[in-house]
Scaffold this motif. Structure first.
Motif, PDB file in Angstrom:
ATOM      1  N   TYR A 243     -32.885 -19.738 -52.547  1.00 23.66           N
ATOM      2  CA  TYR A 243     -32.675 -21.209 -51.706  1.00 23.66           C
ATOM      3  C   TYR A 243     -32.338 -20.765 -50.327  1.00 23.66           C
ATOM      4  O   TYR A 243     -33.081 -21.170 -49.365  1.00 23.66           O
ATOM      5  CB  TYR A 243     -31.909 -21.866 -52.632  1.00 23.66           C
ATOM      6  CG  TYR A 243     -31.941 -23.571 -52.048  1.00 23.66           C
ATOM      7  CD1 TYR A 243     -32.512 -24.318 -52.407  1.00 23.66           C
ATOM      8  CD2 TYR A 243     -31.073 -23.731 -50.894  1.00 23.66           C
ATOM      9  CE1 TYR A 243     -32.625 -25.472 -51.916  1.00 23.66           C
ATOM     10  CE2 TYR A 243     -31.076 -24.847 -50.524  1.00 23.66           C
ATOM     11  CZ  TYR A 243     -31.926 -25.930 -50.895  1.00 23.66           C
ATOM     12  OH  TYR A 243     -31.583 -27.241 -50.498  1.00 23.66           O
ATOM     13  N   SER A 265     -34.175 -30.581 -52.594  1.00 20.86           N
ATOM     14  CA  SER A 265     -34.721 -29.759 -53.711  1.00 20.86           C
ATOM     15  C   SER A 265     -35.644 -28.814 -53.261  1.00 20.86           C
ATOM     16  O   SER A 265     -35.824 -28.442 -52.066  1.00 20.86           O
ATOM     17  CB  SER A 265     -35.922 -30.809 -54.563  1.00 20.86           C
ATOM     18  OG  SER A 265     -36.929 -31.077 -53.730  1.00 20.86           O
ATOM     19  N   VAL A 266     -35.662 -27.816 -54.400  1.00 23.40           N
ATOM     20  CA  VAL A 266     -36.528 -26.319 -53.848  1.00 23.40           C
ATOM     21  C   VAL A 266     -37.809 -26.746 -53.534  1.00 23.40           C
ATOM     22  O   VAL A 266     -38.500 -26.098 -52.670  1.00 23.40           O
ATOM     23  CB  VAL A 266     -36.286 -25.462 -55.004  1.00 23.40           C
ATOM     24  CG1 VAL A 266     -37.371 -24.185 -54.790  1.00 23.40           C
ATOM     25  CG2 VAL A 266     -34.978 -25.215 -55.573  1.00 23.40           C
ATOM     26  N   SER A 290     -35.763 -23.866 -59.481  1.00 23.11           N
ATOM     27  CA  SER A 290     -34.937 -25.257 -59.498  1.00 23.11           C
ATOM     28  C   SER A 290     -34.276 -25.164 -60.953  1.00 23.11           C
ATOM     29  O   SER A 290     -33.128 -25.874 -60.996  1.00 23.11           O
ATOM     30  CB  SER A 290     -36.077 -26.253 -59.488  1.00 23.11           C
ATOM     31  OG  SER A 290     -36.867 -26.276 -58.101  1.00 23.11           O
TER      32      SER A 290
END
Length: 514
Positions: A243, A265-266, A290
């Motif tokens: 990430y 969010s990813v 995720s």
């Protein structure tokens, strides 16, 4: 980081690493002759040495907690206070235990221990001398996030190393960008089990935990039956590393996410990267990362095997000759290379905190960079503190521009001094040229001499400079950092006030203590 056996062949102009208690070059330790000091950490010294028995260059790590011990005579260490005797001995035992643990493994992505022994009231580890840089330092050089194929190669190597540790009932607990080492040629290596560091900081192993707040999952903050640590703990940290590579900024701390999970969010990060850099990430890749970043431990992948199956990893070809630079496929920033390499041996591990395990999670507040409040976003936009630039970037002074020529009042109307609609208000006019590094700041008031009677006052007063054009005005909240990063890389925007202020803010924070 400084406790690991690394070598980057720094430029000749780089300052050598020095330490008051370091052994001098030429010292013999068994069949090894010390050549120079490579790194200094809070719990050890790392030397480059020559093995006269096998005729090879190696790295030797000496147990040396500088807060507890000092060099007495020759090679002998003495404890500074009798009150620290038990703590010092416990750390020494843990240092030897870590060496024995590493000596059991023979994996190309784990640090290999050739030999270890105790002498001179301390202990020594002999390890290979790796050449390259950490993932954290490599990310600083990347002009865009790494593509999926490159990340999969890195993940394969680190996951195989974690699998070996987990099979021996050992957790790493400190997976982070500065503990992943990219060799110039060869597979990435997982560094620093940190057994001695945990022992010194917490002899009882019950009251405190050593962790990096942005990469540690919630179970590392507290000791509770429903928050047990396991392979899923290391998988969370590794997903946080991915990430961080995509967003060029670490995720929110787990304690902040427990209270209110406002972390992008990813999927949204991956879509932003695709929009601005053209890198496409597969659905399986996004979903697996995720899944591993879920807050609740029981809801994450429970083993390396499960994670590998979910993401669809396969062994990359030619891993033994892997060159991370050529395989990257994205532009590097050569002007930052010497800066990263020269700081490798002495760079301290970042964002490491001692956190009580009895922390009350709902009561914690995160005071770092956040994504939650739009008002904070507006403030960040004004200051130019954006997530696209790493805090490791060096401060680059802007070239000094020419002074602004004076213009007549007839040509340019005199601006109001208190116009609330002025996007770049000017406190006072001055004829002094703008100095390097001061672009974007209102000039300070100066005392002006009286104008001669023969010279009209309107001619002596310079005109108000034209405000620079705004950057990324059409970008949304999530795309703004990436957009601003790209705009500030352009030559024509180098002296833009927002870009100059961002470079200053990203490098003005003091480096943490090792």
């Amino acid at each position: 980081m400084a406790d690991t056996p690394l070598d980057t062949d720094p430029p000749a102009a780089a300052q050598p690493v020095v330490h008051l208690d370091a052994l001098p070059p030429g010292t013999r330790l068994a069949e090894f002759e010390l050549q120079d000091l490579l790194g200094v950490g809070g719990f050890g010294l790392v030397y480059r040495a020559y093995d006269h028995s096998l005729h090879r260059t190696v790295a030797i790590k000496e147990y040396m907690p500088s807060a507890l011990a000092a060099r007495q005579n020759g090679q002998l260490l003495s404890i500074r206070s009798s009150a620290d005797q038990a703590t010092y001995q416990y750390g020494l035992q843990s240092f030897v235990a870590e060496a024995r643990l590493l000596a059991q493994f023979d994996h190309p992505s784990l640090v290999k221990v050739y030999r270890f022994w105790e002498a001179n009231n301390t202990a020594y580890m002999v390890m290979p001398l790796y050449r390259g840089m950490t993932l954290k330092q490599a990310r600083v050089q990347m002009a865009s996030p790494p593509p999926e194929d490159w990340l999969r190669t890195m993940l394969w190597s680190i996951l195989q190393a974690l699998q070996v540790l987990h099979e021996h009932n050992t957790l790493h607990r400190d997976v982070s960008p500065d503990n992943i080492f990219l060799q110039d040629v060869g597979p990435p290596v997982l560094l620093d089990l940190g057994a001695a560091r945990r022992a010194i900081t917490d002899q009882s192993r019950k009251h405190t935990a050593i962790l990096k707040v942005n990469y540690a999952p919630i179970e590392q903050y507290a000791q509770a039956d429903d928050l047990k640590q396991g392979p899923w703990t290391d998988l969370y940290a590794l997903a946080a590393v991915v990430y961080s590579c995509l967003r060029n900024d670490p995720p929110l701390p787990a304690t902040a996410r427990v209270v209110r999970d406002s972390m992008p969010s990813v999927r949204s990060v991956a879509e932003t990267v695709k929009e601005h850099f053209g890198h496409d990430y597969s659905e399986a890749f996004v979903q697996a990362i995720s899944h591993a970043l879920v807050i609740q431990p029981a809801e994450r992948p429970q083993s390396v095997h499960e994670f590998v199956q979910e993401i669809g990893l396969q062994a990359p070809a030619g891993l033994g000759k892997f060159d991370w630079r050529s395989a990257l496929g994205v532009d590097l920033l050569p002007e930052l290379e010497d800066h990263s390499r020269s700081n490798l041996q002495t760079q301290a591990q970042t964002q490491t905190k001692t956190v009580p395990v009895t922390v009350s999670l709902p009561a914690r507040r995160w005071h770092g960079r956040g994504w939650g409040l739009l008002g904070a976003a507006a403030l960040l936009a004004v200051l130019g503190i954006y997530w696209g630039l790493s805090s490791d970037l060096p401060l680059v002074a802007a070239p000094e521009p020419a002074p602004i020529p004076a213009m007549s009042r007839a040509a340019v109307p005199e601006p109001a001094t208190s116009d609330p609609t002025d996007p770049w208000p000017v406190a006072a006019q001055t004829d002094a040229p703008v100095q390097a590094g001061e672009i974007g700041k209102p000039p300070a008031p100066v005392a002006r001499p009286a104008s001669p009677a023969s010279v009209p006052r309107a001619v002596a007063r310079p005109a108000k400079p034209r405000p620079p054009k705004p950057l990324c005005v059409d970008a949304n909240f999530f795309a703004y950092p990436v957009c601003l990063f790209r705009e500030c890389l352009k030559k024509e925007n180098f002296n833009h006030p927002v870009c100059v202020e961002s470079r200053r803010n990203s490098t003005s924070q003091p480096a943490p203590a090792p």
